[in-house]
Scaffold this motif. Structure first.
Motif, PDB file in Angstrom:
ATOM      1  N   ILE A  37      36.882  45.843  29.943  1.00  0.00           N
ATOM      2  CA  ILE A  37      36.567  45.373  31.307  1.00  0.00           C
ATOM      3  C   ILE A  37      35.204  45.901  31.765  1.00  0.00           C
ATOM      4  O   ILE A  37      34.753  45.649  32.879  1.00  0.00           O
ATOM      5  CB  ILE A  37      37.698  45.749  32.298  1.00  0.00           C
ATOM      6  N   ARG A  69      25.913  44.664  38.028  1.00  0.00           N
ATOM      7  CA  ARG A  69      25.990  43.441  38.852  1.00  0.00           C
ATOM      8  C   ARG A  69      26.586  42.285  38.045  1.00  0.00           C
ATOM      9  O   ARG A  69      27.431  41.553  38.542  1.00  0.00           O
ATOM     10  CB  ARG A  69      24.602  43.027  39.349  1.00  0.00           C
ATOM     11  N   LEU A  79      30.266  42.839  37.500  1.00  0.00           N
ATOM     12  CA  LEU A  79      31.080  42.486  38.670  1.00  0.00           C
ATOM     13  C   LEU A  79      31.353  40.983  38.682  1.00  0.00           C
ATOM     14  O   LEU A  79      32.460  40.545  38.978  1.00  0.00           O
ATOM     15  CB  LEU A  79      30.375  42.908  39.968  1.00  0.00           C
ATOM     16  N   ARG A 106      33.928  40.152  35.960  1.00  0.00           N
ATOM     17  CA  ARG A 106      35.301  40.615  36.251  1.00  0.00           C
ATOM     18  C   ARG A 106      36.058  39.678  37.177  1.00  0.00           C
ATOM     19  O   ARG A 106      37.273  39.771  37.284  1.00  0.00           O
ATOM     20  CB  ARG A 106      35.255  42.028  36.844  1.00  0.00           C
ATOM     21  N   LYS A 107      35.319  38.797  37.853  1.00  0.00           N
ATOM     22  CA  LYS A 107      36.016  37.822  38.704  1.00  0.00           C
ATOM     23  C   LYS A 107      36.904  36.919  37.867  1.00  0.00           C
ATOM     24  O   LYS A 107      37.830  36.301  38.362  1.00  0.00           O
ATOM     25  CB  LYS A 107      34.992  36.961  39.466  1.00  0.00           C
ATOM     26  N   PHE A 122      43.235  42.386  35.948  1.00  0.00           N
ATOM     27  CA  PHE A 122      43.502  43.712  35.356  1.00  0.00           C
ATOM     28  C   PHE A 122      44.680  44.342  36.087  1.00  0.00           C
ATOM     29  O   PHE A 122      44.650  44.518  37.305  1.00  0.00           O
ATOM     30  CB  PHE A 122      42.266  44.607  35.493  1.00  0.00           C
ATOM     31  N   TYR A 154      45.727  48.827  47.238  1.00  0.00           N
ATOM     32  CA  TYR A 154      45.102  49.566  48.337  1.00  0.00           C
ATOM     33  C   TYR A 154      46.185  50.046  49.299  1.00  0.00           C
ATOM     34  O   TYR A 154      46.967  49.244  49.811  1.00  0.00           O
ATOM     35  CB  TYR A 154      44.116  48.679  49.098  1.00  0.00           C
ATOM     36  N   PHE A 214      43.044  39.707  48.986  1.00  0.00           N
ATOM     37  CA  PHE A 214      41.706  40.309  48.932  1.00  0.00           C
ATOM     38  C   PHE A 214      40.743  39.596  47.953  1.00  0.00           C
ATOM     39  O   PHE A 214      39.632  39.223  48.350  1.00  0.00           O
ATOM     40  CB  PHE A 214      41.827  41.806  48.626  1.00  0.00           C
ATOM     41  N   PRO A 215      41.139  39.377  46.675  1.00  0.00           N
ATOM     42  CA  PRO A 215      40.197  38.694  45.770  1.00  0.00           C
ATOM     43  C   PRO A 215      39.839  37.276  46.238  1.00  0.00           C
ATOM     44  O   PRO A 215      38.706  36.831  46.046  1.00  0.00           O
ATOM     45  CB  PRO A 215      40.962  38.635  44.437  1.00  0.00           C
ATOM     46  N   GLU A 227      37.290  37.545  48.929  1.00  0.00           N
ATOM     47  CA  GLU A 227      35.999  38.009  48.407  1.00  0.00           C
ATOM     48  C   GLU A 227      35.257  36.934  47.611  1.00  0.00           C
ATOM     49  O   GLU A 227      34.046  36.826  47.687  1.00  0.00           O
ATOM     50  CB  GLU A 227      36.206  39.226  47.497  1.00  0.00           C
ATOM     51  N   HIS A 228      36.012  36.178  46.829  1.00  0.00           N
ATOM     52  CA  HIS A 228      35.345  35.333  45.830  1.00  0.00           C
ATOM     53  C   HIS A 228      35.543  33.828  46.002  1.00  0.00           C
ATOM     54  O   HIS A 228      35.078  33.058  45.158  1.00  0.00           O
ATOM     55  CB  HIS A 228      35.823  35.727  44.426  1.00  0.00           C
ATOM     56  N   ARG A 253      48.182  40.196  42.336  1.00  0.00           N
ATOM     57  CA  ARG A 253      46.764  40.344  42.678  1.00  0.00           C
ATOM     58  C   ARG A 253      45.885  40.055  41.462  1.00  0.00           C
ATOM     59  O   ARG A 253      44.826  39.436  41.582  1.00  0.00           O
ATOM     60  CB  ARG A 253      46.499  41.755  43.194  1.00  0.00           C
ATOM     61  N   ARG A 274      29.693  45.367  56.008  1.00  0.00           N
ATOM     62  CA  ARG A 274      30.881  44.636  56.487  1.00  0.00           C
ATOM     63  C   ARG A 274      31.170  45.078  57.918  1.00  0.00           C
ATOM     64  O   ARG A 274      31.739  46.148  58.140  1.00  0.00           O
ATOM     65  CB  ARG A 274      32.076  44.926  55.579  1.00  0.00           C
ATOM     66  N   GLN A 291      42.184  53.289  42.855  1.00  0.00           N
ATOM     67  CA  GLN A 291      41.862  52.162  43.740  1.00  0.00           C
ATOM     68  C   GLN A 291      40.361  51.846  43.733  1.00  0.00           C
ATOM     69  O   GLN A 291      39.976  50.698  43.947  1.00  0.00           O
ATOM     70  CB  GLN A 291      42.337  52.459  45.166  1.00  0.00           C
ATOM     71  N   ARG A 321      36.355  47.730  41.372  1.00  0.00           N
ATOM     72  CA  ARG A 321      35.375  47.235  40.382  1.00  0.00           C
ATOM     73  C   ARG A 321      35.993  46.122  39.543  1.00  0.00           C
ATOM     74  O   ARG A 321      35.348  45.119  39.270  1.00  0.00           O
ATOM     75  CB  ARG A 321      34.941  48.356  39.440  1.00  0.00           C
ATOM     76  N   THR A 322      37.248  46.324  39.116  1.00  0.00           N
ATOM     77  CA  THR A 322      37.872  45.304  38.249  1.00  0.00           C
ATOM     78  C   THR A 322      38.114  44.010  39.019  1.00  0.00           C
ATOM     79  O   THR A 322      38.303  42.961  38.413  1.00  0.00           O
ATOM     80  CB  THR A 322      39.207  45.790  37.642  1.00  0.00           C
ATOM     81  N   LEU A 323      38.135  44.098  40.358  1.00  0.00           N
ATOM     82  CA  LEU A 323      38.308  42.874  41.157  1.00  0.00           C
ATOM     83  C   LEU A 323      36.957  42.201  41.434  1.00  0.00           C
ATOM     84  O   LEU A 323      36.873  41.248  42.196  1.00  0.00           O
ATOM     85  CB  LEU A 323      38.991  43.209  42.487  1.00  0.00           C
ATOM     86  N   GLY A 324      35.914  42.740  40.821  1.00  0.00           N
ATOM     87  CA  GLY A 324      34.591  42.127  40.961  1.00  0.00           C
ATOM     88  C   GLY A 324      33.902  42.476  42.271  1.00  0.00           C
ATOM     89  O   GLY A 324      33.030  41.741  42.743  1.00  0.00           O
ATOM     90  N   VAL A 325      34.326  43.575  42.889  1.00  0.00           N
ATOM     91  CA  VAL A 325      33.742  43.980  44.170  1.00  0.00           C
ATOM     92  C   VAL A 325      33.114  45.363  43.996  1.00  0.00           C
ATOM     93  O   VAL A 325      33.692  46.238  43.350  1.00  0.00           O
ATOM     94  CB  VAL A 325      34.834  44.029  45.267  1.00  0.00           C
TER      95      VAL A 325
END
Lengths: 238, 260
Positions: free
Chosen positions: A48, A71, A74, A77-78, A82, A90, A101-102, A105-106, A150, B39, B127, B132-136
């Motif tokens: 990853i 960058r 990141l 990873r979208k 994982f 969280y 959340f994802p 974000e994306h 998630r 943010r 967390q 990072r693994t979520l692309g953020v």
């Protein structure tokens, strides 16, 4: 397709990955089996892009991810889901917010679209009605289900699972591995799972790789592994 | 002998590596801020949490400090027949020195510890890696809002502390020393000029920067499970105190040299 080519990694004077070579076909479920400290999690972290190897490369869709900058990683990873050992949800978000959340974000999905998508994911992982709960209110199995939801919410075509059955009882372990298998088949995901749970691994894997002291000892189907004459593999099987 | 030298060498290298890492981390935070990756909703949430958490304790300590200053000032100044200058003593002490420094201490102990403990707990529970693994980018998502909130909350708390401290001094002066209330207020307003007010406030911005940086850094790089969270949080608060005190000496000297 994912290809690991001559991967080496040393941590604090100890080789944790020694010339690892693996090819994982599109849509395949590969389980990386091995004891504690064998190098499974380190391998997954390389896949990853959380760790850089000392030598070797990892090709994902013909791109060597070991050469990507943070960058670019990141961005990459979208497209990868994982699942962490403990879920890594969280604490300050409830289940719904964690899974949404994802998407927030994306994607450019609106609120109703996100709500529908999260509801669908919760249904897939069998967590309907738990969307308002916080991670501290969930059991170990529920946390893993929520984390799995998630991980797949962006319809990723690659799924990595780090020890998904650790800390779970045998029945829950079977449920979670079945769930991962079903989701992988349903979404046609290329899936890599690290585990030391031999029984469940052999049940769901298309192929198994046995890791010992950072090296791949054996790879093959359930039949190949069961008939292996390697002493460590035999010991692990028993 | 060689072993001792080797240990010292490792220790010194460790300090430099840690410092380099901390500077790199700060550049990452500032890079995000410069690019406008802030943010707003998260910042507002952090402002509320950090501000509310420190408000009561800042109010109590400031009021008490102002009151004690007035008590002591009254006793001292009366010896010289100058008890009407109590308002001067209270106002200038609070605005120039006490409120910026004491409020920064309180802020480090409450909001700073909260930042370090929250980020630390996220770090040991994976967390941050999960982000990072979520692309953020976790610095953008988790650190920048906390850092920016520090920068905005602490100056407001300092102004609040100054007002409460002056009120404390007023209460003691009026009800105990028998100084007329209107006289006290007039004297206070007359004595504080913009140099006094802004010299304290400029220091506050600098302290906020240091506290935000130190606490976010210690939290973000916490290791070692729940024990680690305790250790790194304590380190965050201790370093914040030390750097606030030391930088205060330097800043006071510079401000006095440039602006007196």
């Amino acid at each position: 397709m994912i290809e690991i080519i001559h991967l080496f990694k040393k941590l604090e004077d100890q080789m944790v990955l020694t010339d690892v070579n693996l090819k994982i076909a599109l849509g395949e479920i590969l389980v990386v089996l091995g004891g504690s400290g064998a190098g499974k999690s380190v391998l997954l972290q390389h896949l990853i892009g959380l760790m850089k190897p000392d030598r070797g490369s990892i090709m994902i869709d013909s791109k060597d991810i070991t050469r990507l900058k943070e960058r670019e990683l990141l961005q990459m990873r979208k497209n990868i889901g994982f699942l962490f050992q403990e879920g890594a949800l969280y604490d300050f978000m409830n289940v719904f917010e964690n899974i949404a959340f994802p998407l927030q974000e994306h994607t450019t999905m609106n609120e109703s679209g996100i709500r529908a998508k999260v509801k669908e994911a919760l249904k897939i992982v069998g967590l309907e009605g738990a969307d308002e709960k916080f991670p501290s209110e969930l059991s170990g199995g529920m946390k893993k289900r929520a984390a799995l939801a998630r991980a797949i919410i962006l319809d990723s075509k690659i799924l990595f699972c780090d020890e998904p059955t650790s800390g779970l009882d045998p029945i829950l372990s079977k449920d979670i591995t079945d769930l991962i298998q079903n989701i992988s088949r349903q979404l046609k995901c290329t899936t890599i799972i690290t585990s030391h749970d031999m029984k469940n691994a052999l049940r769901i894997a298309d192929r198994v790789a046995i890791v010992f002291k950072g090296a791949i000892l054996a790879t093959g189907t359930q039949k190949d592994i069961l008939s292996s004459q390697n002493a460590y593999v035999r010991e692990f099987l028993n | 002998m060689m072993n001792i030298l080797r240990s010292i060498g490792r220790y010194v290298i460790g300090i430099f590596l840690g410092l380099g890492n901390a500077i790199f981390f700060l550049l990452e935070i500032l890079g995000n801020i410069v690019k406008g990756k802030i943010r707003v909703q998260e910042v507002l949430k952090q402002i509320f949490e950090q501000g509310v958490q420190s408000l009561v304790i800042v109010a109590l300590t400031s009021f008490a400090s102002g009151a004690v200053l007035a008590m002591q000032g009254h006793v001292m100044l009366e010896r010289f027949g100058a008890k009407e200058y109590v308002a001067h003593l209270v106002a200038l002490s609070l605005v120039r020195e006490l409120s910026p420094v004491f409020t920064s201490f309180i802020f480090s102990g409450k909001a700073g510890a909260k930042i370090a403990a929250e980020l630390g707990s996220m770090s040991v529970n994976n967390q941050i890696v999960a982000t990072r693994t979520l692309g953020v980018d976790p610095v953008e998502f988790l650190v920048v809002p906390r850092f920016v909130a520090c920068f905005l909350v602490l100056p407001l708390l300092v102004v609040f502390s100054e007002l409460l401290g002056i009120m404390g001094g007023y209460c003691v002066s009026v009800f105990e020393a028998g100084i007329p209330g209107s006289f006290y207020v007039t004297q206070t307003l007359r004595v504080i000029n913009y140099v006094d007010f802004f010299s304290g406030l400029i220091k506050t911005f600098f302290f906020a920067f240091l506290i935000g940086w130190i606490c976010c850094y210690q939290g973000f790089f916490t290791q070692g499970g729940s024990l680690g969270v305790g250790k790194y949080t304590t380190k965050a608060v201790a370093y914040s105190y030390i750097f606030v005190v030391l930088s205060n000496v330097f800043l006071t000297k510079v401000i006095l040299a440039l602006w007196q």
